[in-house]
Design an enzyme around this catalytic site. Structure first.
Site, PDB file in Angstrom:
ATOM      1  N   LEU A  43       0.881  -1.153   0.000  1.00 18.31           N
ATOM      2  CA  LEU A  43       0.000   0.000   0.000  1.00 18.31           C
ATOM      3  C   LEU A  43       0.922   1.208   0.000  1.00 18.31           C
ATOM      4  O   LEU A  43       1.820   1.307   0.838  1.00 18.31           O
ATOM      5  CB  LEU A  43      -0.905  -0.020   1.236  1.00 18.31           C
ATOM      6  CG  LEU A  43      -2.092   0.914   1.284  1.00 18.31           C
ATOM      7  CD1 LEU A  43      -3.010   0.730   0.078  1.00 18.31           C
ATOM      8  CD2 LEU A  43      -2.886   0.706   2.565  1.00 18.31           C
ATOM      9  N   ASP A  44       0.741   2.100  -0.959  1.00 22.62           N
ATOM     10  CA  ASP A  44       1.636   3.244  -1.112  1.00 22.62           C
ATOM     11  C   ASP A  44       1.762   4.048   0.174  1.00 22.62           C
ATOM     12  O   ASP A  44       0.839   4.089   0.988  1.00 22.62           O
ATOM     13  CB  ASP A  44       1.129   4.179  -2.218  1.00 22.62           C
ATOM     14  CG  ASP A  44       1.117   3.521  -3.575  1.00 22.62           C
ATOM     15  OD1 ASP A  44       1.994   2.687  -3.838  1.00 22.62           O
ATOM     16  OD2 ASP A  44       0.221   3.860  -4.364  1.00 22.62           O
ATOM     17  N   ARG A  45       2.874   4.723   0.313  1.00 21.75           N
ATOM     18  CA  ARG A  45       3.133   5.550   1.487  1.00 21.75           C
ATOM     19  C   ARG A  45       2.047   6.613   1.667  1.00 21.75           C
ATOM     20  O   ARG A  45       1.647   6.907   2.788  1.00 21.75           O
ATOM     21  CB  ARG A  45       4.513   6.205   1.325  1.00 21.75           C
ATOM     22  CG  ARG A  45       4.933   7.008   2.516  1.00 21.75           C
ATOM     23  CD  ARG A  45       6.356   7.504   2.339  1.00 21.75           C
ATOM     24  NE  ARG A  45       6.674   8.391   3.438  1.00 21.75           N
ATOM     25  CZ  ARG A  45       7.419   9.468   3.327  1.00 21.75           C
ATOM     26  NH1 ARG A  45       7.945   9.784   2.161  1.00 21.75           N
ATOM     27  NH2 ARG A  45       7.657  10.217   4.359  1.00 21.75           N
ATOM     28  N   SER A  47      -1.028   6.374   0.802  1.00 25.54           N
ATOM     29  CA  SER A  47      -2.344   5.749   0.930  1.00 25.54           C
ATOM     30  C   SER A  47      -2.453   5.199   2.341  1.00 25.54           C
ATOM     31  O   SER A  47      -1.459   5.032   3.038  1.00 25.54           O
ATOM     32  CB  SER A  47      -2.502   4.620  -0.083  1.00 25.54           C
ATOM     33  OG  SER A  47      -2.405   5.119  -1.396  1.00 25.54           O
TER      34      SER A  47
END
Length: 179
Positions: A43-45, A47
């Site tokens: 999960l992107d930073r 997000s």
């Protein structure tokens, strides 16, 4: 073991920070002190929301590998006031630089009751925004953000709400529940 973590905004989806930046960034080790578990996917930073961690390699593969097409549902705040016609390309699949996406389930939703994000999303009086619920069965790098941008709806906030049958309901940011 399966851990459901509500990953906060700004945290990396890994246990160590190998970045070259001056100040250390938050990692999973700041929130989960359980030996031998690893994230099933990323999960992107920038997000937030559900991240699954497990010590079971087979389960990790079933969750993360694209061939299993586990549905992932996101609550997405976008800039703009899209009509159904504006959302139609997402439902059919769009072509990004790395190829066509699978069709997504997309619908407008009322503003969800979520935790406050730190830092908060910048509010602009002159620019409308709305919330979408988007469900994908694939998980490319920054896919939701790229898809919404592709149709002229820049993403302001992205919260992964569920993966398959698991969701983040009742789990505060930075906390987790073991199943």
């Amino acid at each position: 073991m399966l851990i459901l973590l509500n990953k906060p905004f700004g945290a990396l989806s890994q246990f160590t920070d190998k970045g070259t930046q001056g100040s250390p960034r938050a990692t999973l080790s700041d929130y989960v002190d359980v030996p031998g578990v690893y994230p099933a996917g990323r999960l992107d930073r920038d997000s937030e929301g559900l991240l699954l961690l497990t010590d079971d390699g087979r389960l990790q593969a079933r969750i993360a590998h694209p061939k299993f097409r586990k549905p992932k549902t996101y609550l997405v705040q976008v800039e703009g006031d899209p009509t159904d016609a504006d959302l139609s390309p997402l439902r059919k699949g769009v072509t990004l630089k790395d190829g066509p996406t699978r069709p997504a389930e997309v619908r407008r939703i009322p503003t969800p009751e979520l935790w406050e994000r730190v830092p908060p999303v910048r509010f602009r009086k002159s620019v409308p925004d709305c919330w979408l619920e988007i469900t994908l069965t694939e998980g490319r790098n920054r896919q939701v953000r790229r898809m919404t941008a592709h149709v002229g709806l820049p993403c302001l906030r992205l919260v992964r709400w569920s993966i398959g049958e698991w969701n983040v309901e009742g789990i505060a940011p930075g906390t987790w529940r073991a199943l």
